[in-house]
Write an enzyme that holds these catalytic residues in place. Sequence first.
Site, PDB file in Angstrom:
ATOM      1  N   GLU A 119     -12.594  -2.121  12.132  1.00  0.00           N
ATOM      2  CA  GLU A 119     -12.577  -1.347  10.886  1.00  0.00           C
ATOM      3  C   GLU A 119     -13.671  -1.798   9.924  1.00  0.00           C
ATOM      4  OE1 GLU A 119      -8.821  -1.556   8.841  1.00  0.00           O
ATOM      5  OE2 GLU A 119      -9.583  -0.497   7.081  1.00  0.00           O
TER       6      GLU A 119
ATOM      7  N   GLU B 218       0.817  -1.211   0.000  1.00  0.00           N
ATOM      8  CA  GLU B 218       0.000   0.000   0.000  1.00  0.00           C
ATOM      9  C   GLU B 218       0.857   1.270   0.000  1.00  0.00           C
ATOM     10  OE1 GLU B 218      -2.682  -0.566   3.340  1.00  0.00           O
ATOM     11  OE2 GLU B 218      -4.025  -1.751   2.084  1.00  0.00           O
TER      12      GLU B 218
ATOM     13  N   ASP C 285      -8.406  -8.930   3.928  1.00  0.00           N
ATOM     14  CA  ASP C 285      -8.146  -7.829   4.852  1.00  0.00           C
ATOM     15  C   ASP C 285      -9.174  -7.712   5.969  1.00  0.00           C
ATOM     16  OD1 ASP C 285      -7.113  -5.628   5.982  1.00  0.00           O
ATOM     17  OD2 ASP C 285      -7.298  -4.308   4.252  1.00  0.00           O
TER      18      ASP C 285
HETATM   19  C1  BDP Z   1      -6.129  -1.976   5.948  1.00  0.00           C
HETATM   20  C2  BDP Z   1      -6.407  -0.639   6.552  1.00  0.00           C
HETATM   21  C3  BDP Z   1      -5.233   0.285   6.468  1.00  0.00           C
HETATM   22  C4  BDP Z   1      -4.008  -0.406   7.037  1.00  0.00           C
HETATM   23  C5  BDP Z   1      -3.793  -1.723   6.315  1.00  0.00           C
HETATM   24  C6  BDP Z   1      -2.652  -2.525   6.918  1.00  0.00           C
HETATM   25  O1  BDP Z   1      -7.507  -0.061   5.888  1.00  0.00           O
HETATM   26  O2  BDP Z   1      -5.541   1.456   7.182  1.00  0.00           O
HETATM   27  O3  BDP Z   1      -2.884   0.395   6.923  1.00  0.00           O
HETATM   28  O4  BDP Z   1      -4.936  -2.509   6.437  1.00  0.00           O
HETATM   29  O5  BDP Z   1      -2.941  -3.463   7.630  1.00  0.00           O
HETATM   30  O6  BDP Z   1      -7.155  -2.837   6.325  1.00  0.00           O
HETATM   31  O7  BDP Z   1      -1.494  -2.229   6.667  1.00  0.00           O
END
Ligand code: BDP
Length: 716
Positions: free
Chosen positions: A410, A308, A382
Amino acid sequence: MRKLFRLWSILLIGFNCLLIGNDGYRLWLKYDQIDDPAVLKTYRKLIKGYSFSGNSATIAAAEQELRTGLKGLLSREISPVSKLRNGVILLGTWDSDSRLAELRLAEDSAWLGDEGYIIRSVMLDRKRVIVIAAEHDIGVLYGVFHFLRLLQTRQNIDQLDIAESPKIQLRLLNHWDNLDRTVERGYAGFSLWDWHKLPDYIHPYYIDYARANASIGINGTVLNNVNADPLVITPLYLEKVAALADVFRPYGVRVYLSVKFSAPEEIGGLPNADPLDKQVRRWWRDKVAEIYRYVPDFGGFLVKANSEGQPGPQGYGRSHADGANMLAEALAPYGGVVMWRAFVYDADNKEDRSKQAYNEFTPLDGKFHANVLVQVKNGPIDFQPREPFHPLFGAMPETPLMMEFQITQEYLGFSTHLVYLGTLFKEVLNADTYAKGEGSTVAKVIDGLLDQHRLSGIAGVANTGTDRNWTGHLFGQANWYVFGRLAWNHQLIAEVMAEEWIRMTISNNPEEVSIIEEIMLASRENTVNYMTPLGLHHIMGWDHHYGPAPWIKDKHRDDWTSVYYHRADRDGIGFDRTATGSNAVSQYHPPVAEIFASLEKCPEKYLLWFHHLDWDYQMRSGRTLWDELCFRYYQGVEGVREMQANWNSLEGQIDEEQFRHVQSMLRIQLKEAIWWRNACVLYFQTFAQRPIPAELEKPDRSLEYYQNLKFPYAPK
Ligand code: BDP
């Protein structure tokens, strides 16, 4: 006179509430006086005094806890005594007291390890005493919390014979806390860490945070966000980190940090962060040496790399193993570990996102240094309301794999939905990978038993913040609680953990306990139903992830849209991950792969995760897929209505403040459950072109209405 008395009693009650308020601050460590006179009498008879040996800060914390706990629960001061008599609790490490040393001879206590303890009723010098003993001071503290829990949950303490030791070594919270005190995906206020006032001002809640963790056996905390600010490892912040570490140390909670892979460039002034570059390696070695000067028992690094948008070794043509090993080498002399996250997927990679981490990491099995753990999210996408277990579990026998759960909700309604995660955690831990035949559960992979690893770990993304009750929702506390308890012993049962928490937090009345337990146990399945039934996933609001948005498409990354995951069209719905599709099923061992691939055998809860099916596909209920989807969505909402009715039946029986708080939250949950249901059913109906079954109430808003909702300031 009367007036004066009234004023006086109002003041007194106010004062009392301040002292023992039920605003949630005290978590499950409330220690209110036992309200059952018979139980109180028995306990008072069995507990007359205590005798501690040892003089560390941990022993002091244990004594303080025991004293406070007993004073509250038994409503009388229990004092230290020097002479043995009936009803004395004798506490210490085996070596700290000759009486305990003698007892140890009769014990086979080696297996208790560094953190284990025993709690036992014994006769010593013809006196009935309770012994709480351990190899190390921290075991004594854990033993005290366990003992108090027995009283808090009204257990029989007549003939105690308890021996405990954790199954998993590293039991960590991961805070996604930023240095500006915002919390990524945090829904309970700001970060607990008041960086600005640290190191000089030590907020009292740091201590209560450590107590809470110790009470459930959590022994480490990663203070900062995985999307890390490199400043955290500069002297300005290391001094603050050290102050927190000092507060947590007596409670056995070690401090860890998330680091940014590009730190050598960003704060070190180096031209690159290539893990094979000598200068970079030296920079990390020096940095680690510096960190240990501040925090001598520093735990290690957590790293999100090449994920990401985060920088990582692949930016220099190196592998995840190269990156992890460089850091591991720097940490090894001090006993530190690297927790390298496997949460990687790439927008340019056209492979099914659910397959990418496995493809990336399995070739690296055996290539990581001994002090590296690979930290894997519970499912391959996720933290969705429901996912099958991550195929990496059972696929990297040479590498210790760490579990990453998300405690913060979340994808499960933020902090306004009551969703007990004990059942989710257990579903994953109990899943059988079949890596070495039947019984190769995920739990056995992560506790190191399956592949005989020395290192083992489990992490939970924390749901704490500055909200007075720590977690926003009172029931969010239960998720912190059950995470810690399962991290200590994954064989514990979700139902039992719910009951324990209820008894410590809300009520010991059996009827009330059973009503609340019913609510908790139904809650996660309800949420799956009103959000993502039958294996649907990733159809939430764009970016902030608030509410339903299955219509999200045409964004700069396909794998962040909803249509990528549900693939609904005129013919049907679902992601074909069988051999005719992405073949993600092939990443599982047989027979799991065949079960998921087979329409007959695939559990319906994972159906649309693995299969794309016609709207008229016949479900096991006899309904068509479309009808079943509708029924599930409606069932989810009905479930919340039942939770609400159950909770309302407690009015006047449980604490008013707790009652009102949860009642309001359930109102929000119901409103949002209906929102999810209506939005999803109306949206999928545009493809299915079939009516909502006649017996179900009609959505009272249009699809356009839901699609036009905007939440520019939703927490994220
Ligand atoms: C996702 C979240 C994000 C996190 C990412 C992670 O939306 O904010 O940074 O996972 O785990 O679910 O790195």
